[in-house]
Design an enzyme around this catalytic site. Structure first.
Site, PDB file in Angstrom:
ATOM      1  N   LYS A  83      35.388  52.077  24.495  1.00 57.64           N
ATOM      2  CA  LYS A  83      36.238  51.859  25.668  1.00 57.64           C
ATOM      3  C   LYS A  83      35.555  52.097  27.009  1.00 57.64           C
ATOM      4  CE  LYS A  83      39.251  50.263  24.578  1.00 57.64           C
ATOM      5  NZ  LYS A  83      39.151  48.868  24.045  1.00 57.64           N
ATOM      6  N   HIS A 132      28.397  51.656  18.816  1.00 56.60           N
ATOM      7  CA  HIS A 132      28.998  52.854  19.426  1.00 56.60           C
ATOM      8  C   HIS A 132      28.340  54.113  18.857  1.00 56.60           C
ATOM      9  CE1 HIS A 132      32.049  50.651  21.479  1.00 56.60           C
ATOM     10  NE2 HIS A 132      32.801  50.396  20.448  1.00 56.60           N
ATOM     11  N   SER A 134      41.989  54.865  28.138  1.00 57.38           N
ATOM     12  CA  SER A 134      41.752  53.564  27.532  1.00 57.38           C
ATOM     13  C   SER A 134      41.690  53.689  26.002  1.00 57.38           C
ATOM     14  CB  SER A 134      40.451  52.978  28.083  1.00 57.38           C
ATOM     15  OG  SER A 134      40.249  51.685  27.585  1.00 57.38           O
TER      16      SER A 134
HETATM   17  P1  A3P Z   1      41.257  49.632  30.115  1.00 58.83           P
HETATM   18  O1  A3P Z   1      41.889  49.980  28.804  1.00 58.83           O
HETATM   19  O2  A3P Z   1      41.178  50.824  31.028  1.00 58.83           O
HETATM   20  O3  A3P Z   1      41.895  48.467  30.781  1.00 58.83           O
HETATM   21  P2  A3P Z   1      35.490  48.232  25.490  1.00 58.83           P
HETATM   22  O4  A3P Z   1      35.075  46.825  25.670  1.00 58.83           O
HETATM   23  O5  A3P Z   1      34.355  49.202  25.457  1.00 58.83           O
HETATM   24  O6  A3P Z   1      36.443  48.377  24.360  1.00 58.83           O
HETATM   25  O7  A3P Z   1      36.257  48.660  26.823  1.00 58.83           O
HETATM   26  C1  A3P Z   1      37.524  48.137  27.132  1.00 58.83           C
HETATM   27  C2  A3P Z   1      37.879  48.551  28.540  1.00 58.83           C
HETATM   28  O8  A3P Z   1      37.079  47.805  29.456  1.00 58.83           O
HETATM   29  C3  A3P Z   1      39.341  48.252  28.870  1.00 58.83           C
HETATM   30  O9  A3P Z   1      39.743  49.225  29.824  1.00 58.83           O
HETATM   31  C4  A3P Z   1      39.193  46.862  29.461  1.00 58.83           C
HETATM   32  O10 A3P Z   1      40.287  46.455  30.249  1.00 58.83           O
HETATM   33  C5  A3P Z   1      37.934  47.071  30.318  1.00 58.83           C
HETATM   34  N1  A3P Z   1      37.324  45.803  30.712  1.00 58.83           N
HETATM   35  C6  A3P Z   1      36.962  44.767  29.941  1.00 58.83           C
HETATM   36  N2  A3P Z   1      36.498  43.746  30.680  1.00 58.83           N
HETATM   37  C7  A3P Z   1      36.556  44.155  31.965  1.00 58.83           C
HETATM   38  C8  A3P Z   1      36.246  43.543  33.206  1.00 58.83           C
HETATM   39  N3  A3P Z   1      35.785  42.303  33.264  1.00 58.83           N
HETATM   40  N4  A3P Z   1      36.431  44.255  34.348  1.00 58.83           N
HETATM   41  C9  A3P Z   1      36.914  45.511  34.287  1.00 58.83           C
HETATM   42  N5  A3P Z   1      37.249  46.145  33.142  1.00 58.83           N
HETATM   43  C10 A3P Z   1      37.078  45.475  31.993  1.00 58.83           C
END
Ligand code: A3P
Length: 293
Positions: free
Chosen positions: A45, A107, A137
């Site tokens: 996340k 991860h 998140s």
């Molecule tokens: P949130 O849950 O705070 O919205 P991962 O890819 O490591 O699983 O992380 C997911 C997190 O990154 C989520 O956070 C998601 O919304 C955010 N995320 C993904 N793409 C993004 C982007 N283009 N800009 C900002 N945040 C992004």
């Protein structure tokens, strides 16, 4: 939806894990990295998908026809340690990936990374996110992802996050372990989610210079537009809408994409307890995060 089974956390070589990430352990540990592989490493996340999508566009947007419209991000950037019954494992997906360089998601905490990455001096991009937003998140992700342990309620989740009772273990150990690695491994670029939100264009330039990619300002601007939160949220190849393990009616994968959303979740008391604990856990590290921008 297929009936996926929520797993239990268990202690694996001192780290909380679930069997979905340890069942293929020997093959993961013996994974043969290639010298041009690029490893995208994060605590869950922290912006893994965002970084994956950026790197994919940087490398393949022009070359691979129709990739943009037909291949979801989780197929373009296989997840090394993932092992879900009846699905191809991360290692199998990587072994059969047709494109080069391979972009590889992990991860794993630093001590679990297969040694061939280091032997081949592979390039690594690590993305870290401040602990408070990362915890929020993760909480929403565990609610909607049917192969993650049941998160229960926020008030019980937060102390478990602080104790490291999460899949892939402690946030503190993860971010500091990789930070320490960076001190003696020059092919590691350590990036921050908050910096990417604050100035995506600048961080794109950093990435290109680390990877030795020559792009024009126009190309970078085009990529910057395509990887903005709203664009990725609307893009079925980037928003995980085709992933069968996620129930996006519970919470969308592309949830908010903000710095500082923790303020909508932490009570004043939780914030005080968290700050005290954080100070203790991080006192020996030079690593610093922004919890707002
Ligand atoms: P949130 O849950 O705070 O919205 P991962 O890819 O490591 O699983 O992380 C997911 C997190 O990154 C989520 O956070 C998601 O919304 C955010 N995320 C993904 N793409 C993004 C982007 N283009 N800009 C900002 N945040 C992004």
């Amino acid at each position: 939806m297929e009936p996926f089974e929520r797993p239990e956390l268990y202690e694996f070589h001192g780290v909380s894990m679930t069997h979905y990430f340890t069942d293929n352990w020997e093959n993961v540990q013996n994974f043969k990295a290639l010298p041009d592989d690029i490893l995208i490493a994060t605590y869950p996340k922290a912006g893994t998908t965002w970084m994956s999508y950026i790197l994919d566009l940087l490398h393949f947007e022009q070359e691979v026809k129709d990739r943009e419209n037909s291949l979801p991000i989780f197929d373009r950037v296989p997840f090394l340690e993932l092992t879900i019954p009846n699905y191809c494992t991360g290692v199998e997906a990587l072994d059969t990936l047709p494109t080069r360089p391979r972009l590889i998601k992990t991860h794993l905490p630093i001590q679990f990374v297969p040694k061939s990455f280091w032997e081949n001096n592979c390039r690594v991009v690590y993305v870290a996110r401040n602990a408070k937003d990362n915890a929020v998140s993760y909480f929403h992700f565990d609610r909607m992802n049917m192969v993650q342990p049941e998160p229960k309620d926020w008030n019980s989740f937060l102390p478990r996050f602080m104790e490291g009772k999460m899949v892939f273990g402690s946030w503190y150990d993860h971010v500091t372990g990789w930070w320490d690695k960076k001190q003696n491994y020059s092919n590691l670029l350590y990036m921050f989610y908050e910096d990417m939100v604050q100035d995506t264009g600048r961080e794109l330039e950093r990435l290109c210079s680390f990877l030795g990619l020559s792009t024009t300002a126009e190309e970078r601007e085009c990529i910057r537009g395509g990887v903005q939160f709203d664009a990725m949220k609307a893009n079925p190849m980037a928003n995980y809408s085709t992933d069968p393990v996620m129930d996006q009616k519970i919470s969308p994968f592309m949830r908010k994409g903000k710095v500082g959303d923790w303020k909508n979740h932490f009570t004043v008391a939780q914030n005080e307890t968290f700050d005290k604990h954080y100070k203790k856990r991080m006192k020996n590290s030079t690593l610093e995060f922004h919890t707002e921008i």
